[in-house]
Design a protein around this motif. Structure first.
Motif, PDB file in Angstrom:
ATOM      1  N   PRO A  72       0.822  -1.216   0.000  1.00  0.00           N
ATOM      2  CA  PRO A  72       0.000   0.000   0.000  1.00  0.00           C
ATOM      3  C   PRO A  72       0.852   1.260   0.000  1.00  0.00           C
ATOM      4  O   PRO A  72       1.835   1.359   0.731  1.00  0.00           O
ATOM      5  N   GLY A  73       0.470   2.201  -0.822  1.00  0.00           N
ATOM      6  CA  GLY A  73       1.230   3.432  -0.971  1.00  0.00           C
ATOM      7  C   GLY A  73       2.021   3.473  -2.259  1.00  0.00           C
ATOM      8  O   GLY A  73       2.435   4.533  -2.723  1.00  0.00           O
ATOM      9  N   THR A  74       2.226   2.296  -2.875  1.00  0.00           N
ATOM     10  CA  THR A  74       3.003   2.232  -4.112  1.00  0.00           C
ATOM     11  C   THR A  74       2.223   2.821  -5.282  1.00  0.00           C
ATOM     12  O   THR A  74       2.767   3.578  -6.088  1.00  0.00           O
ATOM     13  N   SER A  75       0.956   2.464  -5.415  1.00  0.00           N
ATOM     14  CA  SER A  75       0.062   2.844  -6.502  1.00  0.00           C
ATOM     15  C   SER A  75       0.113   1.819  -7.625  1.00  0.00           C
ATOM     16  O   SER A  75       1.143   1.640  -8.292  1.00  0.00           O
ATOM     17  N   ARG A  76      -1.012   1.134  -7.829  1.00  0.00           N
ATOM     18  CA  ARG A  76      -1.124   0.172  -8.928  1.00  0.00           C
ATOM     19  C   ARG A  76      -0.899   0.864 -10.262  1.00  0.00           C
ATOM     20  O   ARG A  76      -0.211   0.350 -11.152  1.00  0.00           O
ATOM     21  N   SER A  77      -1.457   2.062 -10.394  1.00  0.00           N
ATOM     22  CA  SER A  77      -1.303   2.817 -11.628  1.00  0.00           C
ATOM     23  C   SER A  77       0.162   3.159 -11.888  1.00  0.00           C
ATOM     24  O   SER A  77       0.689   2.962 -12.995  1.00  0.00           O
ATOM     25  N   ALA A  78       0.856   3.670 -10.868  1.00  0.00           N
ATOM     26  CA  ALA A  78       2.265   4.036 -11.034  1.00  0.00           C
ATOM     27  C   ALA A  78       3.107   2.827 -11.398  1.00  0.00           C
ATOM     28  O   ALA A  78       3.945   2.892 -12.307  1.00  0.00           O
TER      29      ALA A  78
END
Length: 269
Positions: free
Chosen positions: A152-158
């Protein structure tokens, strides 16, 4: 969770799901601020309103999703989503344990922001402009990149956009393939959370939590509708931003927000 809290969380989901800023991180911080993050229905709500965000992509790119003559498109998505399905199931409990601690999520937001500051300079010569040119091998590789977002915090989109650019996709092609890949990925996560997963505190399935009261049903429906509307606007906005400015603005955003939240949850809360 009351209606106002649900509305704000749904707006955050719609705004951030397809932006490289971590929708999960934002929703967790908001839930923590309200003091509702440990409630089973809140955890379910944060995942299930992704369904509304999924519909936004299907509606905006309906020609793509309903053109059944392009069978390769669906094969690519099916292959690309397999890594997330397998690893997501294996690490589900560990991921949920992190969701209750905002400090590591804030740190990951900052680190991801630093990466986005330099990503445009690193991938300056794309070789793939259209989705049709993405091979199955490249699609699967992007699928593995997407798995980085399990933190969490990474971003799936990124994660999936960076993976796409690393595989030679242009900024726009990488962003759009990330949108496409989100549909089976988030649909699988949502279905698992609603129909299969038993929540630890209540020992109830997701659909049982939704049907537990008329208020829960209304909150669930309102959340998905709001997430859908906001996600439609956010996707259009995001594509225009990356065309003009690339990913650097999102990098600075992540660093500023992550730093503020790190200070808040370390010293002020």
């Amino acid at each position: 969770m009351d209606y106002l809290q649900a509305l704000l969380i749904a707006i955050i989901e719609g705004l951030t799901e397809y932006l490289p800023v971590s929708s999960t991180g934002h929703m967790i911080f908001l839930s923590s601020y309200f003091g509702i993050q440990n409630d089973d229905f809140v955890k379910l709500f944060q995942v299930s309103i992704q369904f509304g965000a999924i519909l936004a992509v299907v509606v905006l790119y309906w020609r793509k999703f309903f053109d059944f003559s392009k069978f390769n498109f669906f094969i690519k998505l099916a292959c690309a989503v397999i890594p997330a399905l397998i690893l997501g199931k294996l690490f589900d409990d560990k991921i949920e344990a992190v969701l209750g601690n905002p400090i590591p999520i804030a740190i990951v937001l900052i680190l991801g922001g630093i990466v986005l500051l330099f990503i445009d300079n690193h991938f300056q010569n794309p070789t793939i402009i259209q989705e049709e040119d993405i091979t199955i091998k490249k699609a699967v590789t992007i699928g593995f990149w997407q798995c980085l977002a399990m933190m969490p915090g990474t971003s799936r989109s990124a994660a999936s956009i960076i993976g796409g650019m690393q595989q030679g996709l242009s900024r726009q092609a990488a962003a759009e393939f990330s949108f496409f890949l989100a549909v089976p990925t988030m649909l699988a996560v949502t279905c698992y959370s609603v129909f299969l997963k038993t929540y630890e505190t209540s020992q109830m399935k997701g659909y049982e939590l939704i049907l537990k009261s008329d208020e829960n049903i209304k909150i669930f429906l309102i959340g998905n509708i709001v997430a859908f509307i906001v996600a439609v606007l956010a996707i259009k906005f995001f594509i225009e931003i990356i065309k003009k400015y690339g990913f650097k603005p999102w990098g600075w955003y992540r660093i500023i927000v992550g730093s503020f939240l790190l200070i808040y949850f370390t010293y002020l809360k």
